[in-house]
Write a protein that holds these residues in place. Structure first.
Motif, mmCIF file in Angstrom:
data_model
loop_
_atom_site.group_PDB
_atom_site.id
_atom_site.type_symbol
_atom_site.label_atom_id
_atom_site.label_comp_id
_atom_site.label_asym_id
_atom_site.label_seq_id
_atom_site.Cartn_x
_atom_site.Cartn_y
_atom_site.Cartn_z
ATOM 1 N N ILE A 11 0.835 -1.204 0.000
ATOM 2 C CA ILE A 11 0.000 0.000 0.000
ATOM 3 C C ILE A 11 0.868 1.251 0.000
ATOM 4 N N GLN A 12 1.882 1.284 0.879
ATOM 5 C CA GLN A 12 2.791 2.429 0.908
ATOM 6 C C GLN A 12 3.535 2.579 -0.406
ATOM 7 N N ALA A 13 3.912 1.428 -1.005
ATOM 8 C CA ALA A 13 4.645 1.478 -2.266
ATOM 9 C C ALA A 13 3.793 2.075 -3.383
ATOM 10 N N TRP A 14 2.530 1.681 -3.465
ATOM 11 C CA TRP A 14 1.658 2.212 -4.507
ATOM 12 C C TRP A 14 1.375 3.692 -4.288
ATOM 13 N N MET A 15 1.245 4.109 -3.030
ATOM 14 C CA MET A 15 1.031 5.527 -2.746
ATOM 15 C C MET A 15 2.253 6.348 -3.168
ATOM 16 N N ALA A 16 3.444 5.819 -2.902
ATOM 17 C CA ALA A 16 4.655 6.513 -3.311
ATOM 18 C C ALA A 16 4.742 6.600 -4.832
ATOM 19 N N LEU A 17 4.376 5.540 -5.503
ATOM 20 C CA LEU A 17 4.398 5.535 -6.961
ATOM 21 C C LEU A 17 3.422 6.554 -7.533
ATOM 22 N N PRO A 81 11.566 12.940 4.018
ATOM 23 C CA PRO A 81 12.188 12.062 5.019
ATOM 24 C C PRO A 81 11.250 11.752 6.181
ATOM 25 N N GLY A 82 10.499 12.753 6.635
ATOM 26 C CA GLY A 82 9.552 12.505 7.715
ATOM 27 C C GLY A 82 8.474 11.520 7.317
ATOM 28 N N PHE A 87 5.698 6.797 8.167
ATOM 29 C CA PHE A 87 4.713 5.903 7.562
ATOM 30 C C PHE A 87 5.324 4.628 6.978
ATOM 31 N N TRP A 88 6.628 4.615 6.737
ATOM 32 C CA TRP A 88 7.266 3.416 6.220
ATOM 33 C C TRP A 88 8.079 2.701 7.289
ATOM 34 N N GLY A 89 8.892 3.467 8.031
ATOM 35 C CA GLY A 89 9.787 2.840 8.993
ATOM 36 C C GLY A 89 9.115 2.427 10.281
ATOM 37 N N ALA A 90 8.406 3.350 10.923
ATOM 38 C CA ALA A 90 7.850 3.086 12.250
ATOM 39 C C ALA A 90 6.867 1.913 12.286
ATOM 40 N N VAL A 192 7.493 9.323 17.977
ATOM 41 C CA VAL A 192 8.913 9.397 18.329
ATOM 42 C C VAL A 192 9.752 9.605 17.068
ATOM 43 N N THR A 193 9.423 8.891 16.015
ATOM 44 C CA THR A 193 10.161 9.012 14.758
ATOM 45 C C THR A 193 10.091 10.429 14.211
ATOM 46 N N LEU A 194 8.894 11.001 14.223
ATOM 47 C CA LEU A 194 8.723 12.358 13.703
ATOM 48 C C LEU A 194 9.578 13.349 14.487
ATOM 49 N N VAL A 195 9.580 13.232 15.805
ATOM 50 C CA VAL A 195 10.354 14.160 16.636
ATOM 51 C C VAL A 195 11.846 14.020 16.343
ATOM 52 N N VAL A 196 12.341 12.784 16.273
ATOM 53 C CA VAL A 196 13.775 12.560 16.057
ATOM 54 C C VAL A 196 14.205 13.037 14.680
ATOM 55 N N VAL A 197 13.429 12.722 13.657
ATOM 56 C CA VAL A 197 13.796 13.104 12.290
ATOM 57 C C VAL A 197 13.779 14.624 12.137
ATOM 58 N N VAL A 198 12.744 15.274 12.636
ATOM 59 C CA VAL A 198 12.678 16.739 12.546
ATOM 60 C C VAL A 198 13.852 17.369 13.287
ATOM 61 N N ALA A 199 14.145 16.855 14.480
ATOM 62 C CA ALA A 199 15.268 17.398 15.254
ATOM 63 C C ALA A 199 16.584 17.233 14.496
ATOM 64 N N ALA A 200 16.784 16.080 13.859
ATOM 65 C CA ALA A 200 18.028 15.841 13.128
ATOM 66 C C ALA A 200 18.153 16.756 11.918
ATOM 67 N N LEU A 201 17.059 16.948 11.193
ATOM 68 C CA LEU A 201 17.115 17.789 9.997
ATOM 69 C C LEU A 201 17.268 19.267 10.345
ATOM 70 N N VAL A 202 16.731 19.676 11.495
ATOM 71 C CA VAL A 202 16.911 21.054 11.935
ATOM 72 C C VAL A 202 18.333 21.275 12.442
ATOM 73 N N ALA A 203 18.867 20.276 13.153
ATOM 74 C CA ALA A 203 20.208 20.413 13.721
ATOM 75 C C ALA A 203 21.299 20.362 12.661
ATOM 76 N N SER A 204 21.038 19.690 11.549
ATOM 77 C CA SER A 204 22.076 19.509 10.540
ATOM 78 C C SER A 204 22.652 20.827 10.018
#
Length: 334
Positions: A11-17, A81-82, A87-90, A192-204
Motif C-alpha cells: 500500500i505504501q509502495a503504490w502511494m509513493a508511486l 524524510p519525515g 509511515f514506512w519505517g515506524a 517518536v520518529t517524527l520528533v527525532v527526524v525533525v530534530a536531526a534535519l533542523v540540527a544539521s
C-alpha cells in the motif's frame, strides 16, 4: 519472507508511486519551458556576470504555475524524510510486535536475523531509491532557477537537491524501525520518529553542515558604503556588512570593534536615531569607528563536497542504528 514483506508494504509502495507519477507529470509539463527560457535568455551559457541574464530569466520564467510547482517541490522534499520515517519505517516492526504476528513468522523456520534483514534491506533500499528519484527530478527541473537565484547552498534549498535526500531517507527509515522496535506500539513509534527526524534535519544546518568542511573566513574593514543591514533599537544597534561571494552560504557574519568585541552600539542619536536617521550621516559616523567585519562562508563550489559528506554522515548513522536493531532483536526482543 520477501513476498510477505512486499504484501505488507504494497500500500505504501503504490502511494509513493502515485505521488511520484504526479510530481513527474508536473515537472515534465513545465520543465522543458524553463530549459528553453534558460537558453533563450543566455543564462544557460553564461559563466560569469550573469545578473542581467538571471533577472531576465526570472522575470519570464517565474509564472504563477512555475512558482507554485517550485514551492510544492521544495516543501515536498522537506517533508519526504519525515513521511518515509513515520509511515514506512515506524509501522514496519511496531505493527508486528503490537499484534504478535512476529512470533508466528519466527516459528516458520525464519530466523530473527533474516526477518529483520529482509525488512531493513528491502524496504530501506526502496526508501532510498524513492528519495533519489524524487530528488533527481526536482534537481533537474529547478536547475535553471537555482542558477539564476544562486541559492542552492542555502539551508532552505540544499536539503532538496542532489544526493543528500537519499541519506535523509535512509536515516529516517532506520529511525522509524528502531523506534518501532523499542516502543512496540505503532502510533507512539510514529510520534517518536517524527520528533527525532525533525530534530536531526533542523540540527544539521546549524551544527553539522557548517563544519563538514572548514568554512572560509576573513576579517576586513567594514565597508559602510555597502552594508547588508542596519538595525536600530532604543538600547543598541546592529550593523551587518555584505559578503560579496555569489552563491555562497554565509555561516557567520558579525561586526566587531577594534578591540574585537561585537559592535552593539549605542547608536549616535544625532544621525542614527530611529527618528533622526540620516543615511549619509550614519554612514560617516560608522566609518569613523574603525569597525571590522568578521565573516565565514561556504563557497558555492563546495556544493557537491558538502552533499557527499552530509550524505555519508547520515548513511553512517543509519548503519549504526541498523546494527543496533540486529543486536536488539537477537538479544533483547522476546
Amino acid at each position: 519472507m520477501t513476498w510477505l514483506t512486499w504484501r505488507q508494504f504494497r500500500i505504501q509502495a503504490w502511494m509513493a508511486l502515485a505521488a511520484l507519477a504526479a510530481l513527474v507529470v508536473a515537472l515534465t509539463v513545465t520543465g522543458p519551458n524553463l530549459a528553453r527560457l534558460s537558453r533563450s535568455t543566455g543564462l544557460a551559457a553564461c559563466q560569469a556576470n550573469c545578473t542581467a541574464a538571471a533577472d531576465t530569466f526570472v522575470n519570464e520564467a517565474m509564472t504563477v504555475v512555475n512558482s507554485r510547482v517550485y514551492v510544492v517541490a521544495l516543501v515536498f522534499m522537506f517533508v519526504l524524510p519525515g513521511i518515509i520515517g513515520v509511515f514506512w519505517g515506524a509501522p514496519l516492526i511496531a505493527r508486528e510486535l503490537e499484534t504478535g504476528t512476529h512470533r508466528l513468522i519466527w516459528n516458520q523456520s525464519v530466523t530473527r536475523t533474516r526477518w529483520l534483514a529482509v525488512k531493513l534491506v528491502g524496504v530501506g533500499l526502496v526508501s532510498m531509491a524513492t528519495a533519489g528519484v524524487f530528488s533527481l527530478a526536482v534537481t533537474w527541473w529547478a536547475a535553471p532557477i537555482d542558477k539564476a537565484n544562486l541559492d542552492r547552498m542555502l539551508p532552505l534549498v540544499f536539503p532538496g537537491r542532489g544526493i543528500v535526500p537519499i541519506g535523509y531517507a535512509a536515516f529516517a527509515f532506520v529511525v522509524g524501525v528502531t523506534a518501532g522496535m523499542l516502543v512496540r506500539r505503532t502510533i507512539p513509534a510514529m510520534a517518536v520518529t517524527l520528533v527525532v527526524v525533525v530534530a536531526a534535519l533542523v540540527a544539521s544546518p546549524l551544527y553539522l553542515r557548517p563544519h563538514l568542511v572548514t568554512p572560509v573566513s576573513f576579517t576586513a574593514p567594514l565597508d559602510t558604503s555597502a552594508m547588508q543591514s542596519v538595525r536600530i533599537t532604543e538600547s543598541d544597534m546592529t550593523v551587518t556588512g555584505q559578503v560579496n561571494q555569489p552563491g555562497a552560504w554565509v555561516v557567520s557574519n558579525r561586526t566587531v570593534t577594534p578591540s574585537g568585541q561585537q559592535f552593539t552600539g549605542p547608536a549616535d542619536l544625532q544621525t542614527c536615531g530611529r527618528k533622526t536617521f540620516s543615511k549619509e550621516g550614519c554612514t560617516a559616523w560608522l566609518a569613523s569607528l574603525d569597525l571590522r567585519q568578521q565573516a565565514a562562508y561556504q563557497p558555492a563550489n563546495r556544493f557537491w563536497a558538502l552533499q557527499w559528506y552530509e550524505t555519508a554522515v547520515f548513511v553512517a548513522l543509519s548503519v549504526l542504528l541498523s546494527a543496533f536493531c540486529f543486536w536488539w532483536v537477537r538479544r533483547r526482543l522476546a
